[in-house]
Write a protein that holds these residues in place. Structure first.
Motif, PDB file in Angstrom:
ATOM      1  N   GLN A 209       0.823  -1.209   0.000  1.00 42.48           N
ATOM      2  CA  GLN A 209       0.000   0.000   0.000  1.00 42.48           C
ATOM      3  C   GLN A 209       0.859   1.262   0.000  1.00 42.48           C
ATOM      4  OE1 GLN A 209      -2.584  -0.510   3.389  1.00 42.48           O
ATOM      5  NE2 GLN A 209      -4.081  -1.674   2.220  1.00 42.48           N
ATOM      6  N   GLN A 210       1.929   1.259   0.772  1.00 42.80           N
ATOM      7  CA  GLN A 210       2.816   2.413   0.803  1.00 42.80           C
ATOM      8  C   GLN A 210       3.521   2.595  -0.539  1.00 42.80           C
ATOM      9  OE1 GLN A 210       3.076   4.733   2.956  1.00 42.80           O
ATOM     10  NE2 GLN A 210       4.842   5.809   2.078  1.00 42.80           N
ATOM     11  N   LEU A 211       3.909   1.500  -1.173  1.00 40.79           N
ATOM     12  CA  LEU A 211       4.552   1.586  -2.486  1.00 40.79           C
ATOM     13  C   LEU A 211       3.603   2.178  -3.522  1.00 40.79           C
ATOM     14  CD1 LEU A 211       6.797   1.002  -4.516  1.00 40.79           C
ATOM     15  CD2 LEU A 211       5.970  -1.352  -4.649  1.00 40.79           C
ATOM     16  N   LEU A 212       2.357   1.721  -3.529  1.00 44.73           N
ATOM     17  CA  LEU A 212       1.379   2.259  -4.469  1.00 44.73           C
ATOM     18  C   LEU A 212       1.050   3.716  -4.162  1.00 44.73           C
ATOM     19  CD1 LEU A 212      -0.401   1.570  -6.886  1.00 44.73           C
ATOM     20  CD2 LEU A 212      -2.176   0.836  -5.289  1.00 44.73           C
ATOM     21  N   ARG A 213       1.063   4.087  -2.888  1.00 47.80           N
ATOM     22  CA  ARG A 213       0.799   5.477  -2.518  1.00 47.80           C
ATOM     23  C   ARG A 213       1.909   6.403  -3.028  1.00 47.80           C
ATOM     24  NH1 ARG A 213       0.554   4.645   2.417  1.00 47.80           N
ATOM     25  NH2 ARG A 213      -1.672   4.172   2.537  1.00 47.80           N
ATOM     26  N   GLU A 214       3.156   5.966  -2.925  1.00 53.20           N
ATOM     27  CA  GLU A 214       4.258   6.772  -3.426  1.00 53.20           C
ATOM     28  C   GLU A 214       4.222   6.864  -4.953  1.00 53.20           C
ATOM     29  OE1 GLU A 214       7.014   8.502  -1.875  1.00 53.20           O
ATOM     30  OE2 GLU A 214       5.396   8.454  -0.397  1.00 53.20           O
ATOM     31  N   ALA A 215       3.852   5.771  -5.607  1.00 56.04           N
ATOM     32  CA  ALA A 215       3.755   5.806  -7.069  1.00 56.04           C
ATOM     33  C   ALA A 215       2.677   6.768  -7.531  1.00 56.04           C
ATOM     34  CB  ALA A 215       3.487   4.402  -7.602  1.00 56.04           C
ATOM     35  N   SER A 216       1.543   6.762  -6.852  1.00 59.28           N
ATOM     36  CA  SER A 216       0.451   7.652  -7.241  1.00 59.28           C
ATOM     37  C   SER A 216       0.778   9.112  -6.939  1.00 59.28           C
ATOM     38  CB  SER A 216      -0.828   7.251  -6.504  1.00 59.28           C
ATOM     39  OG  SER A 216      -0.674   7.395  -5.099  1.00 59.28           O
ATOM     40  N   ARG A 217       1.571   9.358  -5.921  1.00 53.40           N
ATOM     41  CA  ARG A 217       1.928  10.731  -5.562  1.00 53.40           C
ATOM     42  C   ARG A 217       2.780  11.396  -6.631  1.00 53.40           C
ATOM     43  NH1 ARG A 217       6.421  12.923  -3.609  1.00 53.40           N
ATOM     44  NH2 ARG A 217       7.389  10.861  -3.369  1.00 53.40           N
ATOM     45  N   CYS A 218       3.631  10.635  -7.283  1.00 51.49           N
ATOM     46  CA  CYS A 218       4.583  11.208  -8.235  1.00 51.49           C
ATOM     47  C   CYS A 218       4.014  11.387  -9.637  1.00 51.49           C
ATOM     48  CB  CYS A 218       5.836  10.339  -8.306  1.00 51.49           C
ATOM     49  SG  CYS A 218       6.711  10.187  -6.730  1.00 51.49           S
ATOM     50  N   VAL A 219       2.839  10.865  -9.909  1.00 51.51           N
ATOM     51  CA  VAL A 219       2.262  10.934 -11.254  1.00 51.51           C
ATOM     52  C   VAL A 219       1.519  12.251 -11.429  1.00 51.51           C
ATOM     53  CG1 VAL A 219       0.657   9.829 -12.858  1.00 51.51           C
ATOM     54  CG2 VAL A 219       2.094   8.436 -11.380  1.00 51.51           C
ATOM     55  N   ILE A 220       1.663  12.861 -12.595  1.00 54.57           N
ATOM     56  CA  ILE A 220       0.984  14.114 -12.897  1.00 54.57           C
ATOM     57  C   ILE A 220      -0.495  13.850 -13.148  1.00 54.57           C
ATOM     58  CG2 ILE A 220       3.081  15.078 -13.906  1.00 54.57           C
ATOM     59  CD1 ILE A 220       1.854  14.565 -16.656  1.00 54.57           C
ATOM     60  N   PRO A 221      -1.362  14.868 -13.045  1.00 49.55           N
ATOM     61  CA  PRO A 221      -2.776  14.681 -13.412  1.00 49.55           C
ATOM     62  C   PRO A 221      -2.905  14.276 -14.877  1.00 49.55           C
ATOM     63  CG  PRO A 221      -2.485  16.687 -12.141  1.00 49.55           C
ATOM     64  CD  PRO A 221      -1.106  16.188 -12.439  1.00 49.55           C
ATOM     65  N   GLY A 222      -3.642  13.236 -15.124  1.00 46.55           N
ATOM     66  CA  GLY A 222      -3.743  12.668 -16.456  1.00 46.55           C
ATOM     67  C   GLY A 222      -2.691  11.628 -16.768  1.00 46.55           C
ATOM     68  N   GLY A 223      -1.739  11.402 -15.847  1.00 48.46           N
ATOM     69  CA  GLY A 223      -0.714  10.392 -16.044  1.00 48.46           C
ATOM     70  C   GLY A 223      -1.234   8.984 -15.804  1.00 48.46           C
ATOM     71  N   LYS A 224      -0.388   8.002 -16.069  1.00 46.40           N
ATOM     72  CA  LYS A 224      -0.786   6.605 -16.036  1.00 46.40           C
ATOM     73  C   LYS A 224       0.001   5.826 -14.991  1.00 46.40           C
ATOM     74  CE  LYS A 224      -3.487   6.971 -19.700  1.00 46.40           C
ATOM     75  NZ  LYS A 224      -4.961   6.739 -19.699  1.00 46.40           N
ATOM     76  N   VAL A 225      -0.672   4.847 -14.418  1.00 44.54           N
ATOM     77  CA  VAL A 225      -0.044   3.822 -13.585  1.00 44.54           C
ATOM     78  C   VAL A 225      -0.378   2.472 -14.201  1.00 44.54           C
ATOM     79  CG1 VAL A 225      -0.053   2.662 -11.349  1.00 44.54           C
ATOM     80  CG2 VAL A 225      -0.028   5.140 -11.444  1.00 44.54           C
TER      81      VAL A 225
END
Length: 261
Positions: free
Chosen positions: A118-134
């Motif tokens: 969960q922490q890994l996914l939270r950090e990944a989502s934090r760094c993505v710009i609006p409209g970016g992809k995961v």
């Protein structure tokens, strides 16, 4: 049945990377990686931008070869395993990246073997710009591959040391983080085997499973987009009178002056 419910000590992704990469270099691992590469290429086909972060088991240069994003780099806390392309040394739970600094993040089985997914996914989502992809790849716990890992943990090393998370739970986490799930694809609907007689059956089952969107594949690929938060301004209820540039009185005075002159 006792082995089924026993909790074994788990290592973090950084410690398991050498053994996991060795398994993916084998015959079964290359077959699985080829199926995953097809689905990942489909997800990356319409992803544009400048920077793409990667955490995973396979070589990033090989897995992201068809990406349209120019700059790729790998996040890894140490040099225990090969990372291929440019590397950023930081912890999985605390990325040394600014908020909204990358256009896409690719996670290749990172959540399956990380101690704090969960922490890994939270950090990944934090760094993505609006409209970016995961784009993330994970093993499906509701598959024959996972059944073999639980029944034969010693023979299925190092895959049996992971904690497989269902695609439905991953989607719930992404929605809580402000993402909308675009697509969920499955692959490897039969356990991997090196026998030529069963490979044809596996290809047919994979074709039927993708056609009917059956959530029973050995792995899944999820593509999600970060929603842009739009602030709607509130209009006042009262009406502000507009200023008129020319009034009737001003025109009348000017006309009178001209007549007098």
């Amino acid at each position: 049945m006792g082995r089924w419910f026993t909790k074994q000590g788990r290592n973090d992704l950084d410690q398991l990377l050498p053994s996991l990469q060795h398994w993916f270099d084998g015959e079964l691992g290359q077959e699985l990686l080829e199926q995953q590469r097809i689905l990942i290429d489909q997800s990356l086909a319409l992803v544009f931008g400048y920077h793409c972060a990667y955490i995973g088991i396979a070589d990033a240069a090989q897995l992201l070869a068809n990406s349209r994003i120019g700059h790729h780099f790998t996040i890894c806390p140490s040099a225990n395993a090969r990372c291929g392309i440019q590397q950023v040394r930081c912890d999985y739970g605390q990325w040394a990246l600014a908020d909204r600094s990358v256009d896409a993040v690719v996670l290749h089985h990172a959540l399956d073997f990380c101690l704090q997914p969960q922490q890994l996914l939270r950090e990944a989502s934090r760094c993505v710009i609006p409209g970016g992809k995961v784009i993330l790849t994970g093993f499906n716990p509701y598959s024959g591959m996972h059944m073999l890992n639980r029944c034969f943990p010693r023979r299925r090393q190092p895959l049996s040391q992971g904690r497989f998370i269902s695609a439905r739970r991953i989607q719930d986490w992404l929605q809580l983080l402000g993402y909308s799930v675009d697509e969920v694809s499955y692959g490897a609907f039969l356990p991997l085997t090196s026998k030529p007689s069963l490979q044809l059956l596996e290809q047919r089952m994979t074709h039927l499973g993708r056609r009917w969107h059956l959530p029973l594949g050995g792995f899944y690929v999820i593509q999600a987009t970060r929603e842009e938060q739009v602030v709607t301004p509130l209009r006042p209820r009262w009406r502000v009178p507009r200023k008129r540039l020319v009034t009737g009185v001003a025109v009348e005075r000017n006309s009178r002056r001209r007549l007098v002159e």
